[in-house]
Motif scaffolding. Sequence first.
Motif, PDB file in Angstrom:
ATOM      1  N   ASP B 126       0.816  -1.217   0.000  1.00  0.00           N
ATOM      2  CA  ASP B 126       0.000   0.000   0.000  1.00  0.00           C
ATOM      3  C   ASP B 126       0.851   1.269   0.000  1.00  0.00           C
ATOM      4  N   LEU B 127       2.057   1.139   0.513  1.00  0.00           N
ATOM      5  CA  LEU B 127       2.945   2.288   0.672  1.00  0.00           C
ATOM      6  C   LEU B 127       3.659   2.656  -0.624  1.00  0.00           C
ATOM      7  N   LEU B 128       3.800   1.672  -1.548  1.00  0.00           N
ATOM      8  CA  LEU B 128       4.673   1.864  -2.708  1.00  0.00           C
ATOM      9  C   LEU B 128       4.090   2.881  -3.695  1.00  0.00           C
ATOM     10  N   PRO B 129       4.876   3.874  -4.076  1.00  0.00           N
ATOM     11  CA  PRO B 129       4.417   4.791  -5.122  1.00  0.00           C
ATOM     12  C   PRO B 129       4.215   4.035  -6.434  1.00  0.00           C
ATOM     13  N   ASP B 130       3.363   4.562  -7.278  1.00  0.00           N
ATOM     14  CA  ASP B 130       3.144   3.946  -8.599  1.00  0.00           C
ATOM     15  C   ASP B 130       4.481   3.771  -9.316  1.00  0.00           C
ATOM     16  N   GLY B 131       4.637   2.642  -9.964  1.00  0.00           N
ATOM     17  CA  GLY B 131       5.851   2.416 -10.741  1.00  0.00           C
ATOM     18  C   GLY B 131       6.966   1.742  -9.960  1.00  0.00           C
ATOM     19  N   THR B 132       6.801   1.617  -8.648  1.00  0.00           N
ATOM     20  CA  THR B 132       7.818   0.906  -7.866  1.00  0.00           C
ATOM     21  C   THR B 132       7.731  -0.579  -8.182  1.00  0.00           C
ATOM     22  N   LYS B 133       8.859  -1.166  -8.513  1.00  0.00           N
ATOM     23  CA  LYS B 133       8.865  -2.596  -8.788  1.00  0.00           C
ATOM     24  C   LYS B 133       8.921  -3.371  -7.481  1.00  0.00           C
ATOM     25  N   LEU B 134       8.346  -4.565  -7.517  1.00  0.00           N
ATOM     26  CA  LEU B 134       8.238  -5.353  -6.289  1.00  0.00           C
ATOM     27  C   LEU B 134       8.630  -6.797  -6.535  1.00  0.00           C
ATOM     28  N   ARG B 135       9.521  -7.297  -5.717  1.00  0.00           N
ATOM     29  CA  ARG B 135       9.895  -8.721  -5.715  1.00  0.00           C
ATOM     30  C   ARG B 135       9.462  -9.298  -4.363  1.00  0.00           C
ATOM     31  N   LEU B 136       8.767 -10.420  -4.405  1.00  0.00           N
ATOM     32  CA  LEU B 136       8.409 -11.132  -3.173  1.00  0.00           C
ATOM     33  C   LEU B 136       9.165 -12.450  -3.137  1.00  0.00           C
ATOM     34  N   ASN B 137       9.999 -12.617  -2.119  1.00  0.00           N
ATOM     35  CA  ASN B 137      10.751 -13.867  -1.950  1.00  0.00           C
ATOM     36  C   ASN B 137      10.029 -14.772  -0.966  1.00  0.00           C
ATOM     37  N   LEU B 138       9.632 -15.956  -1.440  1.00  0.00           N
ATOM     38  CA  LEU B 138       9.042 -16.937  -0.534  1.00  0.00           C
ATOM     39  C   LEU B 138      10.138 -17.891  -0.069  1.00  0.00           C
ATOM     40  N   ALA B 139      10.675 -17.599   1.121  1.00  0.00           N
ATOM     41  CA  ALA B 139      11.685 -18.472   1.699  1.00  0.00           C
ATOM     42  C   ALA B 139      11.038 -19.776   2.139  1.00  0.00           C
ATOM     43  N   THR B 140      11.845 -20.814   2.260  1.00  0.00           N
ATOM     44  CA  THR B 140      11.372 -22.165   2.641  1.00  0.00           C
ATOM     45  C   THR B 140      10.141 -22.582   1.841  1.00  0.00           C
ATOM     46  N   ALA B 141      10.111 -22.230   0.562  1.00  0.00           N
ATOM     47  CA  ALA B 141       8.981 -22.627  -0.290  1.00  0.00           C
ATOM     48  C   ALA B 141       8.985 -24.137  -0.523  1.00  0.00           C
ATOM     49  N   PHE B 142      10.153 -24.746  -0.364  1.00  0.00           N
ATOM     50  CA  PHE B 142      10.299 -26.186  -0.605  1.00  0.00           C
ATOM     51  C   PHE B 142      10.666 -26.958   0.658  1.00  0.00           C
ATOM     52  N   ASP B 143      11.485 -26.327   1.493  1.00  0.00           N
ATOM     53  CA  ASP B 143      12.127 -27.067   2.580  1.00  0.00           C
ATOM     54  C   ASP B 143      12.532 -26.079   3.664  1.00  0.00           C
ATOM     55  N   CYS B 144      12.336 -26.496   4.900  1.00  0.00           N
ATOM     56  CA  CYS B 144      12.626 -25.642   6.048  1.00  0.00           C
ATOM     57  C   CYS B 144      13.749 -26.269   6.875  1.00  0.00           C
ATOM     58  N   PRO B 145      14.687 -25.471   7.345  1.00  0.00           N
ATOM     59  CA  PRO B 145      15.780 -26.048   8.138  1.00  0.00           C
ATOM     60  C   PRO B 145      15.291 -26.661   9.450  1.00  0.00           C
ATOM     61  N   TYR B 146      14.139 -26.228   9.930  1.00  0.00           N
ATOM     62  CA  TYR B 146      13.620 -26.744  11.203  1.00  0.00           C
ATOM     63  C   TYR B 146      12.587 -27.848  11.008  1.00  0.00           C
ATOM     64  N   ASP B 147      11.724 -27.676   9.995  1.00  0.00           N
ATOM     65  CA  ASP B 147      10.590 -28.598   9.845  1.00  0.00           C
ATOM     66  C   ASP B 147      10.750 -29.574   8.678  1.00  0.00           C
ATOM     67  N   GLY B 148      11.825 -29.462   7.913  1.00  0.00           N
ATOM     68  CA  GLY B 148      12.010 -30.366   6.767  1.00  0.00           C
ATOM     69  C   GLY B 148      11.142 -29.980   5.585  1.00  0.00           C
ATOM     70  N   THR B 149      10.778 -30.970   4.782  1.00  0.00           N
ATOM     71  CA  THR B 149      10.040 -30.713   3.543  1.00  0.00           C
ATOM     72  C   THR B 149       8.751 -29.935   3.811  1.00  0.00           C
ATOM     73  N   VAL B 150       8.523 -28.904   3.014  1.00  0.00           N
ATOM     74  CA  VAL B 150       7.322 -28.073   3.138  1.00  0.00           C
ATOM     75  C   VAL B 150       6.283 -28.594   2.142  1.00  0.00           C
ATOM     76  N   ASP B 151       5.066 -28.777   2.611  1.00  0.00           N
ATOM     77  CA  ASP B 151       3.998 -29.256   1.729  1.00  0.00           C
ATOM     78  C   ASP B 151       3.722 -28.246   0.617  1.00  0.00           C
ATOM     79  N   ASP B 152       3.549 -28.749  -0.592  1.00  0.00           N
ATOM     80  CA  ASP B 152       3.171 -27.881  -1.710  1.00  0.00           C
ATOM     81  C   ASP B 152       1.951 -27.038  -1.338  1.00  0.00           C
ATOM     82  N   GLU B 153       1.025 -27.677  -0.630  1.00  0.00           N
ATOM     83  CA  GLU B 153      -0.228 -26.974  -0.319  1.00  0.00           C
ATOM     84  C   GLU B 153       0.011 -25.753   0.560  1.00  0.00           C
ATOM     85  N   ALA B 154       1.001 -25.826   1.434  1.00  0.00           N
ATOM     86  CA  ALA B 154       1.302 -24.682   2.306  1.00  0.00           C
ATOM     87  C   ALA B 154       1.801 -23.502   1.473  1.00  0.00           C
ATOM     88  N   THR B 155       2.683 -23.793   0.515  1.00  0.00           N
ATOM     89  CA  THR B 155       3.209 -22.722  -0.346  1.00  0.00           C
ATOM     90  C   THR B 155       2.101 -22.151  -1.225  1.00  0.00           C
TER      91      THR B 155
END
Lengths: 300, 300
Positions: B126-155
């Motif tokens: 909501d804060l971004l002025p028009d024209g600001t580019k945005l990248r969203l990084n989904l960390a642990t989209a596949f695998d978590c160092p604590y919980d192991g494999t991440v379910d596709d459904e969660a991502t």
Amino acid sequence: MDSIELVEVGPRDGFQSVGPVIPTKDKIAILHALHAAGIRRVEATSFVSETAVPQMADAVEVLHAAQALDGCDPQVLVPNLRHAERALRAGARHVAFVLSVSEAHNRSNVKRSPAESAAEYGRIVDLLPDGTKLRLNLATAFDCPYDGTVDDEATLALLERLLPLAPHAEIALCDTTGRVVPSHVSRLFEKSMSAFPGVKWAFHAHDTYGLGAANTLTAYNAGVRVFDASVAGLGGCPFAPGATGNVATEDLLWMFEGMQVDTGVDAAAFVDVARQVAAIPGGQTGGRVREALSSKRCAA
Amino acid sequence: MDSIELVEVGPRDGFQSVGPVIPTKDKIAILHALHAAGIRRVEATSFVSETAVPQMADAVEVLHAAQALDGCDPQVLVPNLRHAERALRAGARHVAFVLSVSEAHNRSNVKRSPAESAAEYGRIVDLLPDGTKLRLNLATAFDCPYDGTVDDEATLALLERLLPLAPHAEIALCDTTGRVVPSHVSRLFEKSMSAFPGVKWAFHAHDTYGLGAANTLTAYNAGVRVFDASVAGLGGCPFAPGATGNVATEDLLWMFEGMQVDTGVDAAAFVDVARQVAAIPGGQTGGRVREALSSKRCAA
């Protein structure tokens, strides 16, 4: 569940690159440990000139030790007819022969033209008793350290000449320099499989440029199911001293097991063997999994 | 000719892992060298707590230096709304936000649940002025160092929640631990692309287990065309100290150039920059190409 066959080449391709001669009992202990981890197919040694390659002077003893392991299928590399005769006299039942598609590499390796080596291959084939298994390694099938990229047509022409000599032979296309890229791997295997149906194909990857796993995966996707690899990535690259050579078996195990592809090998036990092999003085190692898992253990 | 977009993350993801603070002028010199080699998109810095991450205390100066480079598109990482405000005040025109699919990793990283981070993402959008580019990084989209494999459904569920907030955002699925295998990469991208057509996808690979190139190739084959990588493989793996983290940009350049895929980057010039970066004290490097080409030069 899909499955692949791993050919553990460390005891030959890896050990041969190690300067200090490894005591025969140590080699045999490693063969036992590899077998205990589930390895059944191994390039155990080579029959070559003891003067040229002192590391392989114990070929007979090592071969017999590998043959004594339950279910083990040791293959031995032979460079020419004379050494093939020695291997067969020693009781070898699985022989591997190598020749290079590129003239420059073949001359550098065995002081012969590829055509002369093809004729020698024919003489070796004629010599083999019934039931002897045969692996043919086509070095520089993709790329030559002296001449650069090898034309697909050159590899296909050599295959056309060699395949009729021994239709039962398993054929490995080898990335001798590690410089091949995935699109080339898939293209050459697709052409070869299409031109010569019914052949049992194998792929020999190097990891020198970081593509050992990517190229192996690509060959797998093309339908190849036999892969060479070296424990601890032992081997180095003769054309890039200090750099990685053979792809590490434990890295391929990690990839294929993660993909639910059966390898028949216990990856955790194998990594322990890889750590022992990495500790051999004078070896050039490679691979990532050994280090990643070691670090994890340290951090835990 | 097909083409891809490389996002050089070394100046943020790589430098952040280096203990000794790198002088700002050295960071800027590296940005210049990367730009001269053809890099146009770079994660230049992050706006974070200077106390927590002293290495990023010069974010404003580094951002301005990157913005001054002709055609350069520097993105900056922001962990929350407050730092996003700082970045925008400094003139950032490309912002990257990261949140983890797995609760355990997100809490460890930013002391929030993924749902709370998703709400924060909405406030930043909501804060971004028009024209600001945005990248969203989904960390642990596949695998978590604590919980192991991440379910596709969660991502997929998190994507369903996040995508409507900023339909123009580029979405990177990140292999935070390096433990993902190619079959998982292709499966999750295929599901994501099918469920959410029209999104611009990116992949962030780690090479900790030797699969950085294989996984990147697999994402490419699935249709992804934007790839994160770090010069010299700088970055390390926080979950496997001493092991490789980010895939090396020069390794991906080698692969894609060999496959005739345009990267816009001069690989030879880039490898020279990678050698400079590898010499930075306190950095954990990775990759194979740098070493392979160095060895070749030594041998020549």
